[in-house]
Scaffold this motif. Structure first.
Motif, mmCIF file in Angstrom:
data_model
loop_
_atom_site.group_PDB
_atom_site.id
_atom_site.type_symbol
_atom_site.label_atom_id
_atom_site.label_comp_id
_atom_site.label_asym_id
_atom_site.label_seq_id
_atom_site.Cartn_x
_atom_site.Cartn_y
_atom_site.Cartn_z
ATOM 1 N N HIS A 126 0.830 -1.209 0.000
ATOM 2 C CA HIS A 126 0.000 0.000 0.000
ATOM 3 C C HIS A 126 0.862 1.255 0.000
ATOM 4 N N ASN A 127 2.057 1.132 -0.538
ATOM 5 C CA ASN A 127 2.990 2.247 -0.503
ATOM 6 C C ASN A 127 3.452 2.651 -1.898
ATOM 7 N N THR A 128 4.044 3.842 -1.953
ATOM 8 C CA THR A 128 4.566 4.390 -3.206
ATOM 9 C C THR A 128 6.081 4.436 -3.156
ATOM 10 N N GLU B 244 2.258 -0.443 -4.485
ATOM 11 C CA GLU B 244 0.989 -0.025 -5.077
ATOM 12 C C GLU B 244 1.224 0.928 -6.249
#
Length: 288
Positions: free
Chosen positions: A228-230, A256
């Motif tokens: 869930h990270n960039t 993500e």
């Protein structure tokens, strides 16, 4: 009330990012002797060509406080302003922006302006801006966004892997003798932006393959779950090398979102051709 994001060209935002996020960019400057260029006036390829031919290593500088004042004043009064500055540890840009803000607040004390010392550059600035756009779209207030971003900076990692030491040697950041020895031994430097925003050596490794592996492994040592990270990556005129890194990262992690761009002249001057920069948020606040 809407929020206008402003940054400087140390962020290395691509044109597509600027347009999509509606970001205004205040240019930094590069100097070849007596010749001064706004960073946006030179492509990275042109800059590297000029650098190769120049007998003098270029320097960089920030706009003065009045230029920042003008940039802030140009924003309509009913819009809040968040300005993301390249690290105060490597440039006077942050302090000049603060002075420009105070100049405007003397005239218009009701203006809402925040100057963020990102303690980073390039990918770190892109990641913080991306996070801010996300929070704006979620409807967070100006005050809550600033609080959130200041907390995120404590978790922000910006890591560089250099292909060549030539720029560090020419720029006087690495002793010529030590640099020659390192090149002979095929030493590759992995650098990072410290917690105070200065560029420091994180690790020295022998050979390209080991440098690539250690660079990518640093993600896993700081993050337990990437889903869930960039992740943000920039490259210095090295798209093929970036693609190589992306292939390996996608094999090991499942981000993500991965954003990419090319470094501009200011960052390229120090990183050198072939450099790869990345940023991400770690699980825990940083200690170094």
């Amino acid at each position: 009330m809407t929020i206008q994001i402003i940054t400087d060209s140390g962020a290395d935002l691509s044109k597509a990012m600027q347009d999509k996020w509606q970001i205004k960019v205040t240019p930094l400057f590069v100097h070849f002797g007596d010749q001064q260029y706004q960073s946006e006036q030179l492509s990275t390829a042109n800059f590297l060509e000029m650098l190769e031919k120049s007998k003098r290593f270029p320097s960089s500088s920030a706009p003065g406080p009045h230029e920042y004042y003008q940039a802030f004043k140009a924003i309509p009064g009913d819009q809040s302003i968040i300005h993301f500055s390249i690290s105060a540890g490597v440039s006077s840009a942050y302090h000049h922006a603060e002075m420009g803000k105070n100049m405007l607040l003397e005239e218009e004390p009701d203006r809402e302006i925040a100057i963020i010392n990102t303690k980073s550059a390039s990918t770190g600035m892109i990641l913080l801006i991306s996070e801010t756009v996300k929070k704006i779209n979620e409807g967070l207030s100006f005050t809550n966004i600033i609080t959130h971003i200041e907390q995120r900076i404590k978790h922000l990692h910006t890591i560089f892997v250099l292909k060549t030491l030539d720029n560090l040697i020419r720029g006087g950041r690495l002793d010529k003798v030590k640099g020659a020895v390192a090149k002979t031994l095929n030493v590759k430097l992995i650098l990072h932006a410290s917690t105070v925003g200065k560029i420091e050596v994180l690790e020295k490794v022998r050979g390209h393959k080991k440098a690539t592996r250690r660079f990518i492994e640093s993600i896993g040592t700081c993050m337990s779950n990437t889903a869930h990270n960039t992740l943000v990556l920039t490259h210095c005129h090295a798209q093929e090398r970036l693609d190589e890194f992306l292939t390996k990262i996608n094999q090991d992690y499942h981000f993500e979102n991965i954003l990419t761009a090319e470094t501009g002249p200011v960052i390229s001057a120090h990183a050198g051709q072939g450099a790869i920069v990345m940023s991400f948020f770690s699980d825990q606040p940083r200690e170094r």
